[in-house]
Design a protein around this motif. Structure first.
Motif: not given
Length: 249
Positions: A182-183, A188-197, A221-227
């Motif tokens: 999404p978004d 790679r951003e999704a992988e980082v987000l999954a590891l944050i979770a 920073n990029n995924l925070f801005a996109k989501t």
């Protein structure tokens, strides 16, 4: 001092024996601090068998100058704007495999050392190294050996003897990412987000993905801005809602 200030060696220095037929080793310096960068260039200019062919103020410029000058070795700082030393090393080694990279940095912590070596650096020195040690590392990587300072060699041995964190911890089986993200998130951003979770810190994410903490911060920073999330708690909720991470049982 700019890249145009550097040219081919006019023969005033004695030729070193590190290259074929005594050809000087062509070195490019990458460091974002002007005083440090020019100091390294001046130091290298006093060393026999080394020819400085360029100087870059960040990783992006280093990649560009490597393509232009085809140096034998790059002396690479780690913490630089636009493109850090780890990412620049990875790109240089992928695009110009004949060019070796020696990291020359202030930092000797695991979060700096291991991502740089994973990216393809063959040497690693701290900035308290003297001219003789730098010249030895340059000659070592040019000949196909590793150019590591004694301090870094000890750190590697300690890490090997203790075992890596991944070996000590239960195996992490990554959750499969959705086929469509999404978004506009990149993989790679999704992988980082999954590891944050999963509750990992930036340093732990960097170690897991073999990138630098600065690169992880950029992805965050990029995924925070996109989501449009404001903090890690909202990011975790977003990851669960979109199937990027699996909620705990």
């Amino acid at each position: 001092m700019t890249d145009d200030a550097f040219g081919r060696d006019g023969g005033d220095r004695p030729a070193g024996g590190t290259g074929p037929a005594g050809r000087p080793t062509r070195v490019l310096v990458a460091d974002d601090q002007t005083v440090v960068r020019e100091g390294i260039v001046m130091l290298l200019g006093l060393l026999p068998g080394i020819e400085v062919v360029g100087a870059a103020a960040d990783g992006e410029e280093a990649v560009r100058l490597v393509a232009r000058h085809e140096p034998d070795v790059v002396l690479m700082d780690l913490r630089m704007p636009r493109c850090d030393g780890v990412e620049a090393t990875r790109r240089i080694r992928a695009e110009h495999p004949a060019t070796e990279v020696v990291i020359l940095t202030t930092y000797a912590d695991d979060e700096s050392l291991f991502p740089a070596l994973q990216a393809g650096a063959r040497g690693y020195l701290t900035k308290d190294a003297g001219g003789e040690e730098i010249a030895r590392a340059v000659a070592d990587v040019r000949s196909g050996a590793a150019g590591l300072s004694p301090q870094i060699q000890r750190r590697l041995l300690e890490r090997l003897s203790a075992g890596t964190a991944e070996e000590r911890a239960p195996e992490r089986r990554p959750h499969a990412l959705p086929a469509s993200l999404p978004d506009g998130l990149t993989t790679r951003e999704a992988e980082v987000l999954a590891l944050i979770a999963e509750g990992l810190s930036n340093a732990e994410i960097a170690g897991h993905l073999f990138v630098s903490p600065a690169t992880v911060k950029t992805h965050i920073n990029n995924l925070f801005a996109k989501t449009a999330v404001r903090d890690r708690a909202q990011a975790v909720t977003y990851a669960f809602r979109h199937g990027i991470a699996r909620p705990p049982a």
